[in-house]
Design a protein around this motif. Structure first.
Motif, mmCIF file in Angstrom:
data_model
loop_
_atom_site.group_PDB
_atom_site.id
_atom_site.type_symbol
_atom_site.label_atom_id
_atom_site.label_comp_id
_atom_site.label_asym_id
_atom_site.label_seq_id
_atom_site.Cartn_x
_atom_site.Cartn_y
_atom_site.Cartn_z
ATOM 1 N N ASP A 353 0.805 -1.221 0.000
ATOM 2 C CA ASP A 353 0.000 0.000 0.000
ATOM 3 C C ASP A 353 0.845 1.282 0.000
ATOM 4 O O ASP A 353 0.427 2.314 0.531
ATOM 5 N N ALA A 354 2.020 1.183 -0.606
ATOM 6 C CA ALA A 354 2.887 2.363 -0.636
ATOM 7 C C ALA A 354 2.352 3.414 -1.601
ATOM 8 O O ALA A 354 1.618 3.109 -2.537
ATOM 9 N N ILE A 355 2.735 4.642 -1.331
ATOM 10 C CA ILE A 355 2.604 5.707 -2.322
ATOM 11 C C ILE A 355 4.012 5.958 -2.841
ATOM 12 O O ILE A 355 4.913 6.293 -2.056
ATOM 13 N N VAL A 356 4.212 5.747 -4.132
ATOM 14 C CA VAL A 356 5.534 5.945 -4.726
ATOM 15 C C VAL A 356 5.552 7.296 -5.430
ATOM 16 O O VAL A 356 4.743 7.545 -6.330
ATOM 17 N N VAL A 357 6.444 8.171 -4.990
ATOM 18 C CA VAL A 357 6.640 9.469 -5.639
ATOM 19 C C VAL A 357 7.801 9.309 -6.614
ATOM 20 O O VAL A 357 8.896 8.918 -6.209
ATOM 21 N N ASP A 358 7.550 9.597 -7.872
ATOM 22 C CA ASP A 358 8.537 9.301 -8.908
ATOM 23 C C ASP A 358 9.128 10.574 -9.501
ATOM 24 O O ASP A 358 8.560 11.186 -10.402
ATOM 25 N N GLU A 359 10.287 10.967 -8.945
ATOM 26 C CA GLU A 359 11.112 11.976 -9.610
ATOM 27 C C GLU A 359 12.523 11.388 -9.757
ATOM 28 O O GLU A 359 13.525 12.038 -9.473
ATOM 29 N N GLY A 360 12.543 10.127 -10.168
ATOM 30 C CA GLY A 360 13.822 9.428 -10.268
ATOM 31 C C GLY A 360 14.592 9.757 -11.528
ATOM 32 O O GLY A 360 15.789 9.564 -11.600
ATOM 33 N N LEU A 361 13.893 10.209 -12.554
ATOM 34 C CA LEU A 361 14.494 10.620 -13.833
ATOM 35 C C LEU A 361 15.425 9.547 -14.385
ATOM 36 O O LEU A 361 15.066 8.372 -14.389
ATOM 37 N N THR A 362 16.601 9.945 -14.863
ATOM 38 C CA THR A 362 17.459 9.018 -15.607
ATOM 39 C C THR A 362 17.719 7.716 -14.839
ATOM 40 O O THR A 362 17.494 6.617 -15.349
ATOM 41 N N ALA A 363 18.196 7.839 -13.623
ATOM 42 C CA ALA A 363 18.559 6.644 -12.873
ATOM 43 C C ALA A 363 17.333 5.813 -12.524
ATOM 44 O O ALA A 363 17.424 4.596 -12.349
ATOM 45 N N GLY A 364 16.187 6.449 -12.439
ATOM 46 C CA GLY A 364 14.999 5.755 -11.989
ATOM 47 C C GLY A 364 14.107 5.223 -13.089
ATOM 48 O O GLY A 364 13.037 4.669 -12.817
ATOM 49 N N ARG A 365 14.546 5.379 -14.328
ATOM 50 C CA ARG A 365 13.642 5.103 -15.439
ATOM 51 C C ARG A 365 13.167 3.653 -15.515
ATOM 52 O O ARG A 365 12.089 3.376 -16.011
ATOM 53 N N GLY A 366 13.987 2.712 -15.028
ATOM 54 C CA GLY A 366 13.590 1.305 -15.113
ATOM 55 C C GLY A 366 12.773 0.828 -13.941
ATOM 56 O O GLY A 366 12.312 -0.324 -13.925
ATOM 57 N N GLY A 385 7.448 18.154 -16.061
ATOM 58 C CA GLY A 385 8.860 18.280 -16.368
ATOM 59 C C GLY A 385 9.571 19.377 -15.611
ATOM 60 O O GLY A 385 10.759 19.624 -15.842
ATOM 61 N N SER A 386 8.880 20.047 -14.718
ATOM 62 C CA SER A 386 9.531 21.095 -13.932
ATOM 63 C C SER A 386 10.098 20.452 -12.671
ATOM 64 O O SER A 386 9.373 20.196 -11.703
ATOM 65 N N ILE A 387 11.404 20.179 -12.693
ATOM 66 C CA ILE A 387 11.982 19.360 -11.635
ATOM 67 C C ILE A 387 11.971 20.097 -10.296
ATOM 68 O O ILE A 387 12.039 21.315 -10.231
ATOM 69 N N GLY A 388 11.894 19.311 -9.232
ATOM 70 C CA GLY A 388 11.830 19.867 -7.883
ATOM 71 C C GLY A 388 10.471 19.643 -7.246
ATOM 72 O O GLY A 388 9.992 20.481 -6.490
ATOM 73 N N GLY A 413 19.998 16.017 -8.517
ATOM 74 C CA GLY A 413 19.935 17.392 -9.016
ATOM 75 C C GLY A 413 18.559 18.002 -8.818
ATOM 76 O O GLY A 413 18.420 19.137 -8.357
ATOM 77 N N SER A 414 17.534 17.235 -9.110
ATOM 78 C CA SER A 414 16.158 17.714 -8.971
ATOM 79 C C SER A 414 15.807 17.995 -7.521
ATOM 80 O O SER A 414 15.058 18.920 -7.219
ATOM 81 N N ALA A 415 16.338 17.171 -6.634
ATOM 82 C CA ALA A 415 16.027 17.325 -5.208
ATOM 83 C C ALA A 415 16.366 18.726 -4.716
ATOM 84 O O ALA A 415 15.708 19.272 -3.832
ATOM 85 N N MET A 416 17.405 19.330 -5.302
ATOM 86 C CA MET A 416 17.913 20.588 -4.765
ATOM 87 C C MET A 416 17.041 21.795 -5.098
ATOM 88 O O MET A 416 17.239 22.876 -4.572
ATOM 89 N N TYR A 417 16.081 21.626 -5.987
ATOM 90 C CA TYR A 417 15.214 22.769 -6.317
ATOM 91 C C TYR A 417 14.256 23.090 -5.175
ATOM 92 O O TYR A 417 13.909 24.241 -4.969
#
Lengths: 514, 514
Positions: A353-366, A385-388, A413-417
């Protein structure tokens, strides 16, 4: 009753019970009204992008709008990047933006700027209220706009005197506009296309993906007719995991997307639009579908997707598919964290029953494909597409669903926004496990640089690398009251996620990628 | 030559040699052109508000514009709060904002939004270039706009194909519009008003304050005529300290400002506008001057303030004042850091030739007066009230003036809006000493809440306190590669600043306020 109180009472009567806020002087009468009435839970963000990102996460999981409280044109601007994501997701959000008192707007005070103009590009509905007598009715109208199909960004600009003046009137809730009915001719055409089996693809998005029964029915239509099904690359919310339908996403990479869609002859769209390239590149197409493909809108974004699915199923004689369980991923060995090891670790660690937040981008694509067999989950992704968006969206989702663990897949990188969202997670004791994919680079941009034909030198690469100095996410998290740990192998990562989701409160896991 | 290279070469020929950047895919051809030409120093920010805040600091100290590189409408939005401050400061900045390729703009790609509309509220000049052949000329025009008096925000929107297409043409620099001449009738009226001595006040801002000789001349006019002199509450740059004129600022608090201006009969404005209340409050005036006061614009913001000062001095027979040295503050004892102890510590610690970045807000309000006798310094303050300028503005100022120590006076709540600026300080090894005024609260808002007539309860105060959880700025700084220290007494604070300014590279001092 002053205007501010009439607005709060109006919105509360309309079902709004959470307000994400970063208020300033021009919103003090609203802070005061929220305080006196106790009708909403107030959640503070240290930056406006946190406020709107959290409202997006809340709206996606609660299925109704939160209010936000923002401070004049610069506050609106700071809020806008994550409003952009929410607008593309069609998440309902009601922004209340303070402005100078009407009598003060003639003077060029330091914080003066055109709030309406700033709000328009990132809102579906914008109004400036003109008096305490009007603010309740304007609030009811803005709320109805936000709740109208398919979900909208409504922005009500509130000059400070409309809040503090007496004469406020609580307004009755107004009825939001529901989804528009689908077209019978389009339905006939879709049924006909489904008769052609594999050469037809259903692209389904929006509210359909939020309903497990409906996605099973879509899968049943595919079983019955032999058509294919795909979903947009990013969606407001998608229910998936063990026992649930697993639909392929249209890939981010243009070449892969073109390949996937190459032999589609008819695309039947349900709460979706034709897929286009995320960016243009020299020598690559903007449109991903073959020219000869027929585009068939069965339900546009504001139309009734659930009804479209049920009508289609009825016409082709489909029943809900029974989805076979995929094998659960096993925990990875203590190997360096390659992309593949990352996927395994997360697939093996995701709790029920997790909620998965997906801002994994390149590394997370798979990770999406790798987690098909994981326990049932809600998947909420960056849509515009507006990262952060990750840290605040995770906070907002946790506030909407306090009994569910949130696992936030986060590119570094996205995390830092909008890293300030961690503080709100700590403040609200939200059960959020943030996994930072630490590769010390805007990895995605390295690919993009070569796609425009560049042969990058040192100074170009320097613009894409963020490891000089290295970001230390464990220290950043500590600075905002979130305990953190750094992991360098996949087994430890998997165990750290498993441990974290069981505990209340936020945790950050910095996964050093190989 | 492609369009991107023609733009870079055009701007370089026009004197732009620094580019603050947070690029994305749609700007990769500009990254490539910057890389190949090596004509500009590229400085990366982790968030767009860092980029524009740094460009503001750079522009204030270098006296010429930096370029910024931003990513579509959300990037423009993230950049806008600090552009708002720069616009109010009249700092010259040239924004380059990537957009989708023109052929791609017909499709509703995820990052699509109206960049022009997003740019307009926060720019003085906005243009979207339409081809590689035009981008050079458009760049030259935008640069001239930025450099025109009194300093402007120019935004050039660059669809990605205008950068990567061949056919770029390097354009000749265009002449910016200089300051407009002052009006002879206004000069006569000002001279006449100065004849009435104390009942006349000169309010002087803008470029005059950046020139020590001119401020001495203004002080000489006051000596000669008995008039008073004041400066706006916040200014682009103000040269002050030992041996330099010391002008009173118009206070932030309405009551204090009204009191200061109560018996002014004529206000002679030189590169300044009539002072107004920062915010409106119930029962308080928006206009701070008495009704009967004559407003006399000798030089409007875009007019020639230096000429106005010289002409006035000439007409009244004034010579530059000789400013008596004020006694230097002595280092405070090891006492808890009250506001007064904070003022003493900073006044005693400021080194020769410092650049003081002022986002101290409530706790820092007395520091300006306390540092009159400190060594000569440049004082750059938040001008537009959009908090979150300090960390990036300090970075930008240090890049403009690498041989000068920067001391950044920083309120804690404000710091969190653009805290990512610390990373750019570390990356550029900028000699910035950030002093965090840690009181764990939006102190200013507590005052504001009572000014709107509220009697705040627990939930209202909770919206104004940021100490649950406590922010740990030393950890935050460490996370971004900046060494930090926490101090709890005034003597240690003073010594920590003295030590830090002598060392290269950034440092953060978290001053726990009593």
């Amino acid at each position: 009753m002053n205007g501010a109180e009439s607005l709060v009472r109006t919105l509360s009567a309309g079902g709004v019970d959470v307000c994400f806020a970063n208020p300033g002087t021009s919103e003090m009468q609203f802070v005061d009204a929220l305080d006196r009435t106790r009708l909403m839970r107030c959640v503070l963000g240290l930056f406006e992008g946190v406020v709107t990102g959290a409202a997006d996460g809340y709206g996606r999981m609660a299925g109704k709008p939160a209010a936000t409280l923002l401070h004049l044109a610069p506050g609106m601007a700071n809020a806008s990047a994550n409003l952009h994501n929410a607008k593309k997701a069609r998440t309902p959000i009601l922004n209340l933006v303070g402005d100078h008192a009407l009598r003060h707007q003639a003077y060029d005070a330091p914080l003066s700027a055109d709030v309406e103009a700033a709000a328009l590009p990132f809102s579906d509905f914008v109004r400036m209220t003109r008096s305490a007598a009007d603010i309740g009715a304007d609030g009811a109208e803005a709320l109805a706009a936000a709740m109208s199909a398919p979900g909208k960004i409504a922005t009500l600009i509130c000059p400070s005197d409309t809040g503090w003046d007496e004469g406020g009137v609580v307004a009755e809730p107004r009825k939001p506009q529901g989804p528009a009915p689908i077209d019978a001719v389009a339905l006939d055409a879709a049924v006909e296309a489904l008769g052609r089996g594999h050469e037809t693809m259903i692209l389904v998005g929006g509210s359909v993906l939020e309903d497990v029964a409906l996605t099973a029915l879509v899968a049943g239509i595919a079983e019955r007719t032999g058509c294919r099904v795909a979903v947009p690359a990013a969606n407001r919310r998608l229910e998936r995991g063990r026992g649930r339908a697993n639909f392929a996403k249209v890939p981010f990479a243009v070449d892969l997307a073109v390949e996937m869609l190459a032999d589609v002859r008819t695309l039947v769209m349900i709460e979706a639009r034709q897929p286009v390239a995320f960016f243009a590149y020299p020598g690559k197409p903007s449109v991903l579908l073959p020219d000869a493909c027929t585009r068939l809108t069965l339900a546009d974004l504001h139309e009734d997707g659930p009804d479209a699915v049920r009508a289609l199923a009825d016409r082709v004689g489909a029943r809900p598919a029974r989805i076979a369980d995929a094998p659960r991923a096993t925990a990875p060995q203590a190997v360096p964290i390659s992309y593949q090891a990352l996927e395994m670790a997360i697939a093996a660690a995701l709790p029920e029953d997790a909620i998965v937040v997906d801002e994994g981008l390149t590394a997370g694509r798979g990770i999406y494909d790798a987690t098909f067999g994981a326990p049932p989950m809600s998947w909420i992704a960056i849509t515009g597409g507006s990262i952060g968006i990750g840290p605040p969206m995770a906070a907002g989702a946790a506030i909407a669903c306090p009994d569910r663990p949130v696992v936030s897949l986060q590119a570094d990188g996205s995390a830092m926004y909008t890293i300030q969202g961690l503080w709100t997670q700590a403040r609200e004791n939200a059960n959020v496990t943030t996994v930072i994919f630490a590769n010390g680079t805007y990895e995605i941009l390295k690919h993009e640089l070569t796609r425009v034909g560049a042969n990058p030198g040192r100074s170009a690469l320097d613009m894409l690398e963020i490891n000089r100095p290295s970001l230390d996410f464990v220290s950043l998290a500590k600075g905002m009251g979130v305990p953190g740990v750094r992991v360098e192998d996949a087994a430890t990562l998997c165990q750290a996620i498993r441990d974290s989701v069981k505990e209340p409160g936020p945790k950050l896991i910095e996964a050093i990628l190989a």
